[in-house]
Design a protein around this motif. Structure first.
Motif, PDB file in Angstrom:
ATOM      1  N   HIS A 113      -5.678   6.174  -1.596  1.00  0.00           N
ATOM      2  CA  HIS A 113      -6.056   4.944  -0.889  1.00  0.00           C
ATOM      3  C   HIS A 113      -5.887   5.160   0.616  1.00  0.00           C
ATOM      4  O   HIS A 113      -4.840   5.621   1.068  1.00  0.00           O
ATOM      5  CB  HIS A 113      -5.199   3.757  -1.327  1.00  0.00           C
ATOM      6  N   ASP A 114      -6.920   4.807   1.359  1.00  0.00           N
ATOM      7  CA  ASP A 114      -6.872   4.904   2.818  1.00  0.00           C
ATOM      8  C   ASP A 114      -6.790   3.483   3.383  1.00  0.00           C
ATOM      9  O   ASP A 114      -7.633   2.640   3.093  1.00  0.00           O
ATOM     10  CB  ASP A 114      -8.128   5.603   3.338  1.00  0.00           C
ATOM     11  N   PHE A 115      -5.760   3.207   4.173  1.00  0.00           N
ATOM     12  CA  PHE A 115      -5.596   1.870   4.724  1.00  0.00           C
ATOM     13  C   PHE A 115      -4.997   1.957   6.120  1.00  0.00           C
ATOM     14  O   PHE A 115      -4.426   2.978   6.516  1.00  0.00           O
ATOM     15  CB  PHE A 115      -4.699   1.013   3.818  1.00  0.00           C
ATOM     16  N   THR A 116      -5.158   0.871   6.861  1.00  0.00           N
ATOM     17  CA  THR A 116      -4.561   0.787   8.191  1.00  0.00           C
ATOM     18  C   THR A 116      -3.297  -0.055   8.098  1.00  0.00           C
ATOM     19  O   THR A 116      -3.050  -0.739   7.103  1.00  0.00           O
ATOM     20  CB  THR A 116      -5.526   0.164   9.202  1.00  0.00           C
ATOM     21  N   TYR A 129       2.702   6.782   4.723  1.00  0.00           N
ATOM     22  CA  TYR A 129       1.836   5.585   4.736  1.00  0.00           C
ATOM     23  C   TYR A 129       0.741   5.638   5.791  1.00  0.00           C
ATOM     24  O   TYR A 129      -0.117   4.761   5.842  1.00  0.00           O
ATOM     25  CB  TYR A 129       2.656   4.309   4.916  1.00  0.00           C
ATOM     26  N   CYS A 130       0.729   6.638   6.660  1.00  0.00           N
ATOM     27  CA  CYS A 130      -0.311   6.721   7.688  1.00  0.00           C
ATOM     28  C   CYS A 130      -1.673   6.969   7.041  1.00  0.00           C
ATOM     29  O   CYS A 130      -1.766   7.540   5.954  1.00  0.00           O
ATOM     30  CB  CYS A 130       0.017   7.820   8.695  1.00  0.00           C
ATOM     31  N   GLU A 172       3.180  -3.483   8.204  1.00  0.00           N
ATOM     32  CA  GLU A 172       2.385  -4.340   7.337  1.00  0.00           C
ATOM     33  C   GLU A 172       1.008  -3.734   7.196  1.00  0.00           C
ATOM     34  O   GLU A 172       0.325  -3.479   8.186  1.00  0.00           O
ATOM     35  CB  GLU A 172       2.287  -5.758   7.897  1.00  0.00           C
ATOM     36  N   THR A 173       0.610  -3.473   5.958  1.00  0.00           N
ATOM     37  CA  THR A 173      -0.699  -2.893   5.725  1.00  0.00           C
ATOM     38  C   THR A 173      -1.775  -3.953   5.865  1.00  0.00           C
ATOM     39  O   THR A 173      -1.527  -5.144   5.706  1.00  0.00           O
ATOM     40  CB  THR A 173      -0.787  -2.268   4.326  1.00  0.00           C
ATOM     41  N   VAL A 174      -2.978  -3.503   6.157  1.00  0.00           N
ATOM     42  CA  VAL A 174      -4.121  -4.399   6.305  1.00  0.00           C
ATOM     43  C   VAL A 174      -5.087  -4.126   5.154  1.00  0.00           C
ATOM     44  O   VAL A 174      -5.709  -3.066   5.095  1.00  0.00           O
ATOM     45  CB  VAL A 174      -4.822  -4.200   7.656  1.00  0.00           C
ATOM     46  N   GLU A 192      -0.465   5.466  -3.312  1.00  0.00           N
ATOM     47  CA  GLU A 192      -0.799   6.471  -2.303  1.00  0.00           C
ATOM     48  C   GLU A 192       0.404   7.369  -2.003  1.00  0.00           C
ATOM     49  O   GLU A 192       0.263   8.588  -1.895  1.00  0.00           O
ATOM     50  CB  GLU A 192      -1.306   5.800  -1.026  1.00  0.00           C
ATOM     51  N   MET A 193       1.573   6.770  -1.879  1.00  0.00           N
ATOM     52  CA  MET A 193       2.773   7.574  -1.629  1.00  0.00           C
ATOM     53  C   MET A 193       3.023   8.547  -2.771  1.00  0.00           C
ATOM     54  O   MET A 193       3.299   9.739  -2.555  1.00  0.00           O
ATOM     55  CB  MET A 193       3.981   6.663  -1.427  1.00  0.00           C
ATOM     56  N   GLU A 194       2.902   8.053  -3.985  1.00  0.00           N
ATOM     57  CA  GLU A 194       3.120   8.916  -5.155  1.00  0.00           C
ATOM     58  C   GLU A 194       2.066  10.011  -5.236  1.00  0.00           C
ATOM     59  O   GLU A 194       2.376  11.164  -5.608  1.00  0.00           O
ATOM     60  CB  GLU A 194       3.097   8.075  -6.428  1.00  0.00           C
ATOM     61  N   ALA A 195       0.831   9.687  -4.868  1.00  0.00           N
ATOM     62  CA  ALA A 195      -0.246  10.675  -4.912  1.00  0.00           C
ATOM     63  C   ALA A 195      -0.012  11.789  -3.897  1.00  0.00           C
ATOM     64  O   ALA A 195      -0.301  12.961  -4.169  1.00  0.00           O
ATOM     65  CB  ALA A 195      -1.591   9.991  -4.657  1.00  0.00           C
ATOM     66  N   ARG A 196       0.510  11.432  -2.732  1.00  0.00           N
ATOM     67  CA  ARG A 196       0.790  12.464  -1.731  1.00  0.00           C
ATOM     68  C   ARG A 196       1.888  13.400  -2.207  1.00  0.00           C
ATOM     69  O   ARG A 196       1.778  14.628  -2.057  1.00  0.00           O
ATOM     70  CB  ARG A 196       1.161  11.812  -0.399  1.00  0.00           C
TER      71      ARG A 196
END
Length: 206
Positions: free
Chosen positions: A174-177, A162-163, A66-68, A78-82
């Motif tokens: 996008h950077d997320f925890t 997703y890390c 679960e993202t915060v 973000e996944m697509e960008a990577r």
């Protein structure tokens, strides 16, 4: 998604509310082992969507995170960008594998990851659902050839998409925890986070 057939559903996951509802009835009915497996499988079948494998015996891993503070749209972006940023803007820290997007649907993203030497390809499926703090992400990675031990490869296949920077990763858009709720490898497979980010001098063709 609801349009997917049952053959792509995985019989793994945390207890379903429907299972709790049916549990009294199951307890009263004299079910055989096979019948019980089918009954529980029908309830749990919506927990994870998996890509399937060409090998009956194969390594795999399922994760629930679960993202915060990040929406599902941002996670997908973000996944697509990577994937699109390979290899200049982003590269797979887990031995420089190559990701490819296979398909994208409502709340679902399917990919493949091929080892650096081109010898092995794993397939991955992510599903996304809005959650209280951000986005609930379910991922399933499966090896496509006979395998038991995978040195945490299937786990890393998922995690590397997703890390965030807090995990030692390099976000692109996008950077997320996130909070990892479930990390469930198949028997013999691993889920060692330390195996996911490998120094260039230590990289292998996995």
């Amino acid at each position: 998604s609801s349009q997917l057939g049952p053959s792509r559903r995985c019989l793994f996951g945390h207890p379903s509310p429907l299972l709790n509802t049916l549990r009294p009835a199951l307890a009263m009915a004299p079910l055989s082992g096979l019948a019980l497996f089918v009954a529980v499988g029908m309830v749990a079948a919506d927990e994870f969507v998996c890509p399937g494998s060409n090998s009956f015996v194969h390594a795999s891993t399922r994760v629930l995170v679960e993202t915060v503070g990040a929406s599902c749209a941002q996670v997908v972006e973000e996944m697509e960008a990577r994937v699109a940023g390979q290899p200049e803007k982003w590269h797979d820290p887990h031995n420089n594998g190559v990701y490819k997007i296979l398909s994208k649907g409502a709340g679902e993203l399917s990919l493949s990851r091929t080892t650096r030497n081109g010898q092995y390809t794993d397939k991955l499926t992510f599903t996304f659902a809005d959650a209280a703090r951000g986005c609930e992400v379910r991922g399933c990675s499966e090896s496509q050839v006979f395998s038991v031990a995978d040195f945490s490869t299937n786990y890393c296949n998922l995690r590397m998409l997703y890390c965030g920077s807090a995990d030692g990763c390099s976000p692109v858009a996008h950077d997320f925890t996130h909070q990892e709720i479930i990390a469930r490898p198949s028997l013999g497979a691993g889920k060692d986070k330390s195996k996911c980010i490998v120094a260039p001098t230590q990289q292998m063709h996995i």
